[in-house]
Design a protein around this motif. Structure first.
Motif, mmCIF file in Angstrom:
data_model
loop_
_atom_site.group_PDB
_atom_site.id
_atom_site.type_symbol
_atom_site.label_atom_id
_atom_site.label_comp_id
_atom_site.label_asym_id
_atom_site.label_seq_id
_atom_site.Cartn_x
_atom_site.Cartn_y
_atom_site.Cartn_z
ATOM 1 N N UNK A 10 0.543 -1.136 0.055
ATOM 2 C CA UNK A 10 -0.093 -0.010 0.003
ATOM 3 C C UNK A 10 0.977 1.246 0.071
ATOM 4 N N UNK A 11 1.897 1.123 0.826
ATOM 5 C CA UNK A 11 2.823 2.379 0.709
ATOM 6 C C UNK A 11 3.467 2.700 -0.572
ATOM 7 N N UNK A 12 3.987 1.743 -1.233
ATOM 8 C CA UNK A 12 4.341 1.637 -2.579
ATOM 9 C C UNK A 12 3.182 2.132 -3.697
ATOM 10 N N UNK A 13 2.080 1.457 -3.516
ATOM 11 C CA UNK A 13 1.018 1.906 -4.454
ATOM 12 C C UNK A 13 0.757 3.499 -4.165
ATOM 13 N N UNK A 14 0.586 3.884 -2.811
ATOM 14 C CA UNK A 14 0.301 5.281 -2.492
ATOM 15 C C UNK A 14 1.214 6.274 -3.323
ATOM 16 N N UNK A 43 -8.221 -2.128 -3.554
ATOM 17 C CA UNK A 43 -7.872 -3.002 -5.059
ATOM 18 C C UNK A 43 -7.869 -4.267 -4.885
ATOM 19 N N UNK A 44 -7.411 -4.896 -3.923
ATOM 20 C CA UNK A 44 -7.493 -6.199 -3.848
ATOM 21 C C UNK A 44 -8.963 -6.745 -3.592
ATOM 22 N N UNK A 45 -9.869 -6.189 -2.797
ATOM 23 C CA UNK A 45 -11.059 -6.616 -2.707
ATOM 24 C C UNK A 45 -11.845 -6.309 -4.071
ATOM 25 N N UNK A 46 -11.687 -5.374 -4.907
ATOM 26 C CA UNK A 46 -12.142 -5.321 -6.070
ATOM 27 C C UNK A 46 -11.745 -6.334 -7.175
ATOM 28 N N UNK A 47 -10.460 -6.609 -7.082
ATOM 29 C CA UNK A 47 -9.817 -7.493 -7.804
ATOM 30 C C UNK A 47 -10.443 -9.044 -7.493
ATOM 31 N N UNK A 48 -10.621 -9.173 -6.469
ATOM 32 C CA UNK A 48 -11.227 -10.329 -5.891
ATOM 33 C C UNK A 48 -12.626 -10.726 -6.416
ATOM 34 N N UNK A 61 0.542 -8.301 -10.879
ATOM 35 C CA UNK A 61 -1.161 -8.139 -10.691
ATOM 36 C C UNK A 61 -1.557 -7.563 -9.334
ATOM 37 N N UNK A 62 -0.644 -7.997 -8.109
ATOM 38 C CA UNK A 62 -0.925 -7.324 -7.018
ATOM 39 C C UNK A 62 -0.755 -5.615 -6.783
ATOM 40 N N UNK A 63 0.298 -5.423 -7.436
ATOM 41 C CA UNK A 63 0.873 -4.096 -7.399
ATOM 42 C C UNK A 63 0.146 -3.225 -8.558
ATOM 43 N N UNK A 64 -0.415 -3.625 -9.547
ATOM 44 C CA UNK A 64 -1.224 -3.125 -10.369
ATOM 45 C C UNK A 64 -2.787 -2.773 -9.804
ATOM 46 N N UNK A 65 -3.039 -3.873 -9.163
ATOM 47 C CA UNK A 65 -4.558 -3.959 -8.262
ATOM 48 C C UNK A 65 -4.426 -2.718 -7.259
ATOM 49 N N UNK A 66 -3.422 -2.689 -6.368
ATOM 50 C CA UNK A 66 -2.992 -1.657 -5.505
ATOM 51 C C UNK A 66 -3.128 -0.510 -5.761
ATOM 52 N N UNK A 67 -2.423 -0.183 -7.198
ATOM 53 C CA UNK A 67 -2.196 1.054 -7.517
ATOM 54 C C UNK A 67 -3.711 1.581 -8.121
#
Length: 86
Positions: A10-14, A43-48, A61-67
């Motif tokens: 989350x810190x990286x995505x922010x 992002x993780x919730x929407x992706x799931x 994929x996780x980084x993209x969803x978080x961003x």
């Protein structure tokens, strides 16, 4: 995925979301970090919900969803805290 991993992601995505959507935000760096962390969860919730796979560690994929989640949350935050100039 552990909570610490979510926070770091989350810190990286922010930080990336802030670089993509630069501008002056009320709250400064602390609010940006919180938006990133909450955006990663969002992002993780929407992706799931959409694909069945949410945040799964440090993958592309996780980084993209978080961003995407952080960008969405940053946009909502800016719309709700924007001062009206009437």
């Amino acid at each position: 995925m552990g909570v610490i991993t979510w926070i770091v992601l989350g810190l990286i995505a922010g930080a990336i979301a802030k670089a993509i959507m630069p501008g002056k935000d009320p709250g400064g760096i602390i609010v940006t970090m919180l938006i990133g962390i909450i955006g990663a969860f969002l992002g993780g919730f929407l992706g799931s919900l959409i694909t069945g796979t949410g945040l799964t560690g440090f993958s592309v994929w996780s980084i993209l969803l978080a961003i995407i989640g952080a960008l969405l949350l940053l946009w909502i935050y800016r719309m709700t805290t924007r001062s009206s100039t009437v």
